[in-house]
Structures are given as structure tokens and as C-alpha cells.
Design an enzyme around this catalytic site. Structure first.
Site, PDB file in Angstrom:
ATOM      1  N   ARG A   1       0.829  -1.219   0.000  1.00  0.00           N
ATOM      2  CA  ARG A   1       0.000   0.000   0.000  1.00  0.00           C
ATOM      3  C   ARG A   1       0.860   1.265   0.000  1.00  0.00           C
ATOM      4  NH1 ARG A   1      -5.226  -1.204   3.986  1.00  0.00           N
ATOM      5  NH2 ARG A   1      -6.419  -2.350   2.421  1.00  0.00           N
TER       6      ARG A   1
ATOM      7  N   GLY B   1     -11.894  -4.323   2.149  1.00  0.00           N
ATOM      8  CA  GLY B   1     -13.333  -4.064   2.259  1.00  0.00           C
ATOM      9  C   GLY B   1     -13.857  -3.226   1.100  1.00  0.00           C
TER      10      GLY B   1
ATOM     11  N   GLY C   1      -6.178  -7.744   2.234  1.00  0.00           N
ATOM     12  CA  GLY C   1      -4.909  -7.823   2.957  1.00  0.00           C
ATOM     13  C   GLY C   1      -4.276  -9.204   2.925  1.00  0.00           C
TER      14      GLY C   1
ATOM     15  N   LYS D   1     -14.783 -16.033   7.896  1.00  0.00           N
ATOM     16  CA  LYS D   1     -16.204 -16.119   8.233  1.00  0.00           C
ATOM     17  C   LYS D   1     -17.139 -15.888   7.064  1.00  0.00           C
ATOM     18  CE  LYS D   1     -15.805 -14.554  12.978  1.00  0.00           C
ATOM     19  NZ  LYS D   1     -16.074 -13.427  13.867  1.00  0.00           N
TER      20      LYS D   1
HETATM   21  C1  3PG Z   1      -8.846  -1.680   5.084  1.00  0.00           C
HETATM   22  O1  3PG Z   1      -7.745  -2.163   5.368  1.00  0.00           O
HETATM   23  O2  3PG Z   1      -9.790  -2.370   4.681  1.00  0.00           O
HETATM   24  C2  3PG Z   1      -9.003  -0.197   5.180  1.00  0.00           C
HETATM   25  O3  3PG Z   1      -7.795   0.420   5.534  1.00  0.00           O
HETATM   26  C3  3PG Z   1     -10.111   0.201   6.118  1.00  0.00           C
HETATM   27  O4  3PG Z   1      -9.827  -0.143   7.442  1.00  0.00           O
HETATM   28  P1  3PG Z   1     -11.016  -0.348   8.480  1.00  0.00           P
HETATM   29  O5  3PG Z   1     -11.711  -1.611   8.086  1.00  0.00           O
HETATM   30  O6  3PG Z   1     -10.357  -0.414   9.828  1.00  0.00           O
HETATM   31  O7  3PG Z   1     -11.935   0.848   8.345  1.00  0.00           O
HETATM   32 MG    MG Z   2      -9.931  -4.663   6.561  1.00  0.00          MG
END
Ligand code: 3PG
Ligand code: MG
Length: 403
Positions: A37, A370, A347, A194
Site C-alpha cells: 500500500r 473491504g 490484505g 467467516k
Molecule cells: C482496510 O484495510 O480495509 C481499510 O484500511 C479500512 O480499514 P477499516 O476496516 O479499519 O476501516
Molecule cells: Mg480490513
């Protein structure tokens, strides 16, 4: 794609630009464990510097509680890595919301935005303060575009000019291309712990794709739904019925959800656990399913090799432990070998891609987790919506100026 204000539309010379990036990266022993990133933002930073602007970088890291500093959520390791990649020091500014003296620096980074009360609540006062710190706000944080927070959303309302960064625009273009007219057959792979966190994406993909491969903890709930013994494996009892319904729904839409025929089990969740490969029918009461077996991998490879579009989010097993990594490694290799248009995000997926060194052979790797999933589901991402609104205002103002 709708209208967005881009860097090239603006005169940035001599301006102070606040850029929201997503530096929410994994850390290990106080250092950045995966800098994907961070590297993805270097072209944006260079482009803005070349345009003659000074840069204030803003990001969150993790989910700290607001109002208190915690070293483990500090962006210091990110500032250091950024400095290495850019070839000059990037100072980390701890107290920044009331304005920054940048001194001789052309690039500084603010400490974790989520330490600030109001960031996650999209607080107006905090958003206005951020807007006052700059003449131009650039949102380049595609991976946080599904969050309506002060630094991703509120600030864009109050900044003099709000634009979309090149990384964010590239993400939108690549994902839109993959989704608008994908060549069939389309295969989606959704892994992860999950069913509950991936339920809406599973439902939406089941309507769009030809094969939906589920993996990780998710597959255990599906195996349970198909009537198999899964021993002590991680699964969600309350979602077994949902999994049955999904299998049925997918079937009605002409989508196939293949389930593994063999699995790799351990007796405890441990990096030294002994791995035993067995047919699904032989899973014992004290077994934990931690990967898929070679026969299942071969079946998946067949599916992948005939795909024309591949969407990948989530590993198939506990790939962090080598003895349970074969299923994910084989999937990564199959995607790399395929000629299909392949997109991957998330990730854990990025970590798997770097572990198995297949990054160069995947058509597009999203920095989003997400955000990537919500975009695939067809949801409007709030940060993008606001940039679109800002662009409409900007266009109207430009037109008024020309009159
Ligand atoms: C992620 O890694 O999905 C984003 O940086 C958002 O992070 P968060 O889910 O803690 O809002
Ligand atoms: Mg995340």
C-alpha cells in the site's frame, strides 16, 4: 466512470495539498511487514511534488480508540518506509489538527487520523480543520473509500478543492473494466475466516459468476451444510442454513460452488501442528481443517485454467503455516499461469500473492480489502460519492469563471 477532478485539471504550483492515503499496513516488530500500500502511493506523491506543491499526508492505521495515543498504532514505521522509498526524510507530525509548520519539508505525514476524536464519526469540526490545512484536498485512499470518516468524507465537503488521486482513479478504472463486460466463464474465489463478513459478496457473486470457489473458514460452514463432519474446525453454526440456501440459489442461477473432496487437517491451531491429508469423509471429531487437499486443488486448477475472468479475495487455508499453505499456493500459481483477466484484493490475499511471488502474473491487484469487496458488490462507496459531488461543484465554478 463519472466525473472526478484529477490532479491534471489543477494548478498545484505553490499550493499545500492534503492527500488522504491508505497506509493501514501490517506491522511486525515495529516495522512495516508488507509495503504494497505504501509503494502504490509513490507515483501520486511524485506527481504532486513535480507539480510544485507541498504535501501533507493523512492516513489511519488499525482501529485505535479515539483520543489516546498508542504506540502500536503509530504511523512512525510508515513514515520511515516512505522516507526510504522516496529517498528523503518524511517527518511524522504528532499534533497536526490545528495546522502544521512544514519547515523545510516538502512532504510530511500526520500521525494516525484515528487518534483524533471525531475521525471515525465524520465529525464536522474535525473535517473543517482538515480542510483548513490545505488549498487542495486529494483523496487517493481507494482502500478506505467505503468509510465515511472525517479524512475520507467530511473534509472533501469543506476543502476549497477536492480531487481524486491517481491511485484511486486507477483502482476505479481497473475494477470497472473487470466488472462492466467480463468475459465468461467468470470464476470468483472467496476465502477468509467467516461467512458472516462475506455474506453479501457471496450472494452477489453467486448471481454473476459461473464458478464460486469458497475457502478458508467459509468452506467449513459450507461443508457442514452439505452434511459433512468437520470436527473442531472453525465454522459458524448459525450460518449453516444460509450456506445451504446459497448453494441452492447459486444452482438456480447456473453458478456452481465446488466443495473440497480432500482436506489437510491438524489437531491444533499451531504453526508446528502436524498436517494430515485425508478425504473429507474421514475428518475426525478432533480434527481442524486447515487447508484443502491435492485432489481438490487439482479440481480448482481445472476450473481456473478454463476461466476468462478471475476475481480473487481470500486464502483457501492457513497459508501462514507452511504445512497448510499448499491449497493457497497452488491457487496462486494457477491464477498466475492462466491467461484470464485476473483481479485480486484484500490484505490476506496480497500477503499470499507476495509469499508465493505471483504479483507480476496477476492482471490487477487492488490495494482495497473491504472497499474492493463493496465495489464488486456494486455498492456506491461514500468517499467516491463525495468526490463526485465535489467535481460537480468544481465544474460549475469553472464554467462560471469562464462566463
Ligand atoms: C482496510 O484495510 O480495509 C481499510 O484500511 C479500512 O480499514 P477499516 O476496516 O479499519 O476501516
Ligand atoms: Mg480490513
Amino acid at each position: 466512470m463519472s466525473i472526478l477532478v484529477k490532479i491534471a485539471d489543477l494548478d498545484l504550483s505553490g499550493k499545500t495539498v492534503l492527500i488522504r492515503e491508505d497506509y493501514n499496513v501490517p506491522l511486525k516488530n515495529g516495522e512495516v511487514a508488507d509495503d504494497t500500500r505504501i509503494r502504490a502511493t509513490i507515483p501520486t506523491i511524485q506527481q504532486v511534488l513535480e507539480a510544485g506543491a507541498r504535501i501533507i499526508l493523512v492516513s489511519h492505521l488499525g482501529r485505535p480508540s479515539a483520543g489516546k495515543y498508542e504506540e502500536k498504532f503509530s504511523l512512525l514505521p510508515v513514515a520511515q518506509r516512505l522516507g526510504e522509498l522516496l529517498g528523503f526524510d518524511v517527518p511524522l507530525v504528532k499534533d497536526w489538527v490545528n495546522g502544521i509548520d512544514m519547515g523545510d519539508s516538502n512532504v510530511v505525514i500526520c500521525e494516525n487520523a484515528r487518534f483524533e476524536p471525531g475521525e471515525t464519526d465524520n465529525d464536522e469540526a474535525l473535517s473543517r480543520k482538515m480542510a483548513q490545512m490545505c488549498q487542495v484536498y486529494i483523496n487517493d485512499a481507494f482502500a478506505t473509500a467505503h468509510r465515511a470518516q472525517a479524512s475520507t468524507h467530511g473534509v472533501a465537503k469543506y476543502a476549497a478543492v477536492s480531487a481524486a488521486g491517481p491511485l484511486l482513479i486507477n483502482e476505479l478504472k481497473a475494477l470497472t473494466k473487470a466488472l462492466r463486460d467480463p468475459e465468461k466463464p467468470i470464476v470468483a474465489i472467496v476465502g477468509g475466516a467467516k461467512v458472516s463478513t462475506k455474506l453479501t459478496i457471496l450472494e452477489s457473486l453467486a448471481e454473476k459468476v459461473d464458478q464460486l470457489i469458497v475457502g478458508g473458514g467459509i468452506v467449513n460452514t459450507f461443508l457442514k451444510a452439505a452434511g459433512h463432519e468437520i470436527g473442531k474446525s472453525l465454522y459458524e453454526p448459525e450460518l449453516v442454513e444460509t450456506a445451504s440456501r446459497l448453494i441452492q440459489m447459486a444452482d438456480d442461477k447456473g453458478c456452481h460452488i465446488p466443495l473440497p473432496v480432500d482436506v489437510v487437517c491438524g489437531k491444533e491451531f499451531d504453526e508446528n501442528a502436524t498436517a494430515t491429508t485425508k478425504p473429507v469423509a474421514e475428518v475426525a471429531e478432533d480434527d481442524l481443517i486447515m487447508d484443502i487437499g491435492p485432489e481438490s486443488s487439482a479440481a480448482i486448477n481445472d476450473i481456473i485454467s478454463s476461466a476468462k475472468t478471475i476475481v480473487w479475495n481470500g486464502p483457501l487455508g492457513v497459508f501462514e503455516f507452511d504445512q497448510f499453505s499448499q491449497g493457497t499456493a497452488s491457487l496462486a500459481q494457477a491464477i498466475a499461469n492462466s491467461n484470464a483477466y485476473s483481479i485480486a484484493g484484500g490484505g490476506d490475499t496480497i500477503a499470499a500473492i507476495s509469499k508465493f511471488q505471483v504479483a507480476d502474473d496477476i492482471s490487477y491487484i487492488s490495494t482495497g480489502g473491504g472497499a474492493f469487496l463493496e465495489f464488486l458488490e456494486g455498492k456506491k462507496l461514500p468517499a467516491i460519492q463525495l468526490l463526485e459531488e465535489a467535481a460537480r461543484v468544481w465544474v460549475a465554478m469553472e464554467q462560471a469563471r469562464e462566463l
